[in-house]
Design an enzyme around this catalytic site. Sequence first.
Site, PDB file in Angstrom:
ATOM      1  N   HIS A  61      -2.724   2.511   8.668  1.00  0.00           N
ATOM      2  CA  HIS A  61      -4.039   1.427   7.834  1.00  0.00           C
ATOM      3  C   HIS A  61      -4.259   0.248   8.927  1.00  0.00           C
ATOM      4  CE1 HIS A  61      -6.361  -0.809   5.397  1.00  0.00           C
ATOM      5  NE2 HIS A  61      -5.455  -1.848   5.181  1.00  0.00           N
TER       6      HIS A  61
ATOM      7  N   GLU B 263       0.920  -1.263   0.138  1.00  0.00           N
ATOM      8  CA  GLU B 263      -0.008   0.052  -0.026  1.00  0.00           C
ATOM      9  C   GLU B 263       0.792   1.145   0.136  1.00  0.00           C
ATOM     10  OE1 GLU B 263      -2.885  -0.638  -0.591  1.00  0.00           O
ATOM     11  OE2 GLU B 263      -3.491  -2.531   0.190  1.00  0.00           O
TER      12      GLU B 263
HETATM   13  P1  13P Z   1       1.050  -5.439   3.353  1.00  0.00           P
HETATM   14  O1  13P Z   1       1.272  -6.682   3.906  1.00  0.00           O
HETATM   15  O2  13P Z   1       1.750  -5.401   1.864  1.00  0.00           O
HETATM   16  O3  13P Z   1       1.489  -3.999   3.891  1.00  0.00           O
HETATM   17  O4  13P Z   1      -0.618  -5.482   3.040  1.00  0.00           O
HETATM   18  C1  13P Z   1      -1.421  -5.626   4.127  1.00  0.00           C
HETATM   19  C2  13P Z   1      -2.872  -4.946   4.038  1.00  0.00           C
HETATM   20  O5  13P Z   1      -3.546  -4.665   4.861  1.00  0.00           O
HETATM   21  C3  13P Z   1      -3.162  -4.676   2.564  1.00  0.00           C
HETATM   22  O6  13P Z   1      -4.040  -3.560   2.526  1.00  0.00           O
HETATM   23 ZN    ZN Z   2      -5.617  -3.867   4.328  1.00  0.00          ZN
END
Ligand code: 13P
Ligand code: ZN
Length: 269
Positions: A138, A115
Amino acid sequence: MNFRDSVPVVKMGQITSNMYRLGWNERNGGNISLLLDEGDVAGFADTGHVIRTIPTGFDARRLAGKYFLVTGTGKYFRNVADNPEDTLGLVRISADGSCAELLWGYSDGGKFTSEFPAHMMSHMARLAADPENRVVMHCHPTYTLAMNYVHELSDKAFTHTLWQMCTECIVVFPEGVGVLPWMLCGTNEIGEATAEKMRDFRTVIWGMHGIYCAGKTLDETFGLAETVEKAAQIYMLTLPAPRINTIRDDELVRLAEAFGVDYRRDFLS
Ligand code: 13P
Ligand code: ZN
């Protein structure tokens, strides 16, 4: 001193552990990027040279020369505190914005979160709105996600319901929350849509996926997600019963005025 013992790395370990324990970040769910000042990095012998460069896949020129501490893709929040070199990376955006220069971390050969576009584009949008913004976070909080399945997904309707669920919501996020429909994650498109919402909101709901929050510090940003999630929890806990009480719009106005916050008047009924 080694960079792993620096304040930003230790704080990242603490916040990711808390988020994991709250059930917001199962497996590799969620990601965080923290904008650092040069002073946060200077003086650490292990951050002096570029280990490798990683293409950004989008134009990050407006962030050229800036340092970010970013969770790695596929890494688990519950492992960050114990193994920061593996789960985090310190990157500097190259002069032309086409790549991230890795200065520390991703020790198993990994790279930043999938992300990364949403994070960097959100930083650009939030810095334009607030030069003191440092964090984009996030997560996949349970009740917010549950609410996505049973509530209209619009900025106004979703915000209004959240404001009604806890007295302090309108004080903590008077600008409301932005809401996106379900979109394919990990793409420049969802990054652009998130950044567009981030011009007006520090909180963006990704429909049926999770929350993006932005703020000045890790604590403040965490508190924003925590407050939205608390309100969503109250909503989901009370959903099966007839609603016989609520916080009325005139009471929301009284709250906003008493606390002196500039709220989205058009989000009231
Ligand atoms: P990543 O492991 O690439 O950070 O992805 C996790 C996620 O929440 C995707 O939205
Ligand atoms: Zn996510």
